[in-house]
Design an enzyme around this catalytic site. Structure first.
Site, PDB file in Angstrom:
ATOM      1  N   GLY A  33       0.805  -1.225   0.000  1.00 32.49           N
ATOM      2  CA  GLY A  33       0.000   0.000   0.000  1.00 32.49           C
ATOM      3  C   GLY A  33       0.833   1.268   0.000  1.00 32.49           C
ATOM      4  O   GLY A  33       2.033   1.259  -0.231  1.00 32.49           O
ATOM      5  N   GLY A  38       5.200   3.571  -9.197  1.00 34.88           N
ATOM      6  CA  GLY A  38       5.865   2.269  -9.351  1.00 34.88           C
ATOM      7  C   GLY A  38       4.851   1.136  -9.249  1.00 34.88           C
ATOM      8  O   GLY A  38       4.808   0.229 -10.101  1.00 34.88           O
ATOM      9  N   HIS A  39       4.008   1.199  -8.227  1.00 37.10           N
ATOM     10  CA  HIS A  39       2.961   0.177  -8.069  1.00 37.10           C
ATOM     11  C   HIS A  39       1.998   0.224  -9.262  1.00 37.10           C
ATOM     12  O   HIS A  39       1.603  -0.814  -9.801  1.00 37.10           O
ATOM     13  CB  HIS A  39       2.146   0.443  -6.800  1.00 37.10           C
ATOM     14  N   GLN A 155      14.291  -9.373  -3.735  1.00 30.86           N
ATOM     15  CA  GLN A 155      12.945  -9.924  -3.516  1.00 30.86           C
ATOM     16  C   GLN A 155      12.431 -10.605  -4.787  1.00 30.86           C
ATOM     17  O   GLN A 155      11.846 -11.693  -4.724  1.00 30.86           O
ATOM     18  CB  GLN A 155      12.013  -8.793  -3.097  1.00 30.86           C
ATOM     19  N   ARG A 189       8.522   4.476   1.348  1.00 29.44           N
ATOM     20  CA  ARG A 189       9.337   4.995   2.452  1.00 29.44           C
ATOM     21  C   ARG A 189       9.900   6.392   2.161  1.00 29.44           C
ATOM     22  O   ARG A 189      10.365   7.048   3.084  1.00 29.44           O
ATOM     23  CB  ARG A 189      10.472   4.031   2.800  1.00 29.44           C
TER      24      ARG A 189
HETATM   25  P1  AMP Z   1       5.839  -2.582  -1.716  1.00 28.51           P
HETATM   26  O1  AMP Z   1       4.477  -1.977  -1.557  1.00 28.51           O
HETATM   27  O2  AMP Z   1       6.946  -1.639  -1.435  1.00 28.51           O
HETATM   28  O3  AMP Z   1       5.960  -3.910  -1.023  1.00 28.51           O
HETATM   29  O4  AMP Z   1       5.985  -2.901  -3.268  1.00 28.51           O
HETATM   30  C1  AMP Z   1       5.014  -3.673  -3.954  1.00 28.51           C
HETATM   31  C2  AMP Z   1       5.539  -3.999  -5.332  1.00 28.51           C
HETATM   32  O5  AMP Z   1       5.803  -2.793  -6.046  1.00 28.51           O
HETATM   33  C3  AMP Z   1       6.866  -4.771  -5.300  1.00 28.51           C
HETATM   34  O6  AMP Z   1       6.865  -5.738  -6.337  1.00 28.51           O
HETATM   35  C4  AMP Z   1       7.877  -3.686  -5.538  1.00 28.51           C
HETATM   36  O7  AMP Z   1       9.084  -4.153  -6.098  1.00 28.51           O
HETATM   37  C5  AMP Z   1       7.137  -2.800  -6.515  1.00 28.51           C
HETATM   38  N1  AMP Z   1       7.702  -1.458  -6.509  1.00 28.51           N
HETATM   39  C6  AMP Z   1       7.958  -0.667  -5.430  1.00 28.51           C
HETATM   40  N2  AMP Z   1       8.554   0.484  -5.814  1.00 28.51           N
HETATM   41  C7  AMP Z   1       8.678   0.413  -7.164  1.00 28.51           C
HETATM   42  C8  AMP Z   1       9.230   1.294  -8.159  1.00 28.51           C
HETATM   43  N3  AMP Z   1       9.758   2.456  -7.845  1.00 28.51           N
HETATM   44  N4  AMP Z   1       9.193   0.889  -9.442  1.00 28.51           N
HETATM   45  C9  AMP Z   1       8.656  -0.312  -9.791  1.00 28.51           C
HETATM   46  N5  AMP Z   1       8.135  -1.174  -8.904  1.00 28.51           N
HETATM   47  C10 AMP Z   1       8.138  -0.824  -7.612  1.00 28.51           C
END
Ligand code: AMP
Length: 284
Positions: A33, A38-39, A155, A189
């Site tokens: 969330g 990116g998400h 990851q 973050r």
């Molecule tokens: P998180 O919410 O941080 O656990 O991320 C969820 C998904 O979004 C994971 O597969 C992350 O690698 C991806 N993600 C997070 N930040 C980015 C970004 N800047 N660009 C592309 N994917 C991202």
């Protein structure tokens, strides 16, 4: 249209069942969330590759260490649902922790080699938590494909390994890191950063770019490439957690980038108390 919000495993299983009966292909995007572009890029790619996209929004407690930021991790379910809606997400699984880890819960997934170095060495138990929740989500949703970002490069390799080793039959798609205009990798973050820290945080992407430029100009030995990243971190006053050059698939450390080799340079550093990560392919 606003996505359907699934709060329980039972509701989700019923939704998945009816979707499977309709024969439509499902893409899953697991997240914690506080969504950003990116998400959203993962969700849009899911829309391109499948008939239906589902996302999960779950701040997974088992992937946080006891001294980490679980309790203050940023949350905004309403805002997230609006972003999911505009990205064409049909359903969002947003459970409470007890729904995912009910009393008596005792099954964990440990991916061995690829979890060991880098973030795995500095965050004991982190990838066990990640691998466990992702396995549970893949088993619950039974998607044809699932999308993850290269931003969390280790990851992604952990998830590729668990999918292969457990014969889950899900296509795992890795997507490029989405960055702010100045190069900072988008991350939930980043919300922790003060305006000054936000500027200092640029040292991560700047350091990786400097190393890449050095490699292109013929310097291929690891110590020199790592030193290029360190110089940027030091200049900005950031505390290094690690800077490592590794094989892009096995994540084993490399002494140099050989011609034609796909290597990856990864960095983790603290900007004040906020730990940020970034990475880039290098060489080739
Ligand atoms: P998180 O919410 O941080 O656990 O991320 C969820 C998904 O979004 C994971 O597969 C992350 O690698 C991806 N993600 C997070 N930040 C980015 C970004 N800047 N660009 C592309 N994917 C991202």
């Amino acid at each position: 249209m606003a996505p359907l919000v699934l709060r329980t495993v039972a509701e989700t299983a019923a939704w998945v069942d009816s979707l499977r009966r309709s024969g439509r292909r499902l893409a899953l995007v697991p997240t914690m969330g506080f969504l950003h572009e990116g998400h959203v890029s993962l969700m849009r790619e899911g829309r391109r590759r499948a008939d239906v996209v589902a996302a999960s929004i779950f701040v997974n407690p088992t992937q946080f260490g006891p001294k980490e930021d679980l309790s203050r991790y940023p949350r905004d379910l309403e805002g997230d649902l609006a972003k999911c809606a505009s990205a064409g997400v049909e359903a969002v699984f947003a459970p409470v922790p007890a729904e995912v880890y009910p009393p008596g819960y005792q099954t964990y997934v440990d991916v061995e080699q690829v979890s060991q170095g880098l973030c795995g060495a500095r965050r004991p138990g982190h990838f066990r938590g990640v691998a466990t929740v992702v396995t549970k989500l893949l088993c619950l949703f039974k998607p044809q494909l699932a999308l993850f970002g290269e931003k969390d490069y280790q990851q992604l390799q952990v998830i590729r390994a668990l999918e292969r080793d457990l014969n889950l039959g899900v296509e795992i798609i890795g997507m490029p890191t989405v960055r702010e205009a100045d190069g900072l990798a988008m991350s939930s973050r980043n919300a922790y950063l003060s305006p000054e820290d936000r500027q200092r945080a640029l040292a991560l992407s700047r350091g990786l770019a400097a190393a890449q430029a050095l490699c292109r100009s013929g310097t291929r030995e690891t110590p020199a490439l790592v030193a290029a990243v360190r110089r940027e971190l030091e200049a900005a006053g950031l505390r290094e957690d690690y800077v490592e050059l590794v094989d892009a698939t096995s994540l084993t450390p490399l002494p140099a980038v050989s011609p034609g080799q796909t290597a990856r340079l990864l960095v983790a550093a603290f900007v004040g108390s906020t730990r940020l990560i970034d990475n880039q392919p290098i060489g080739g």
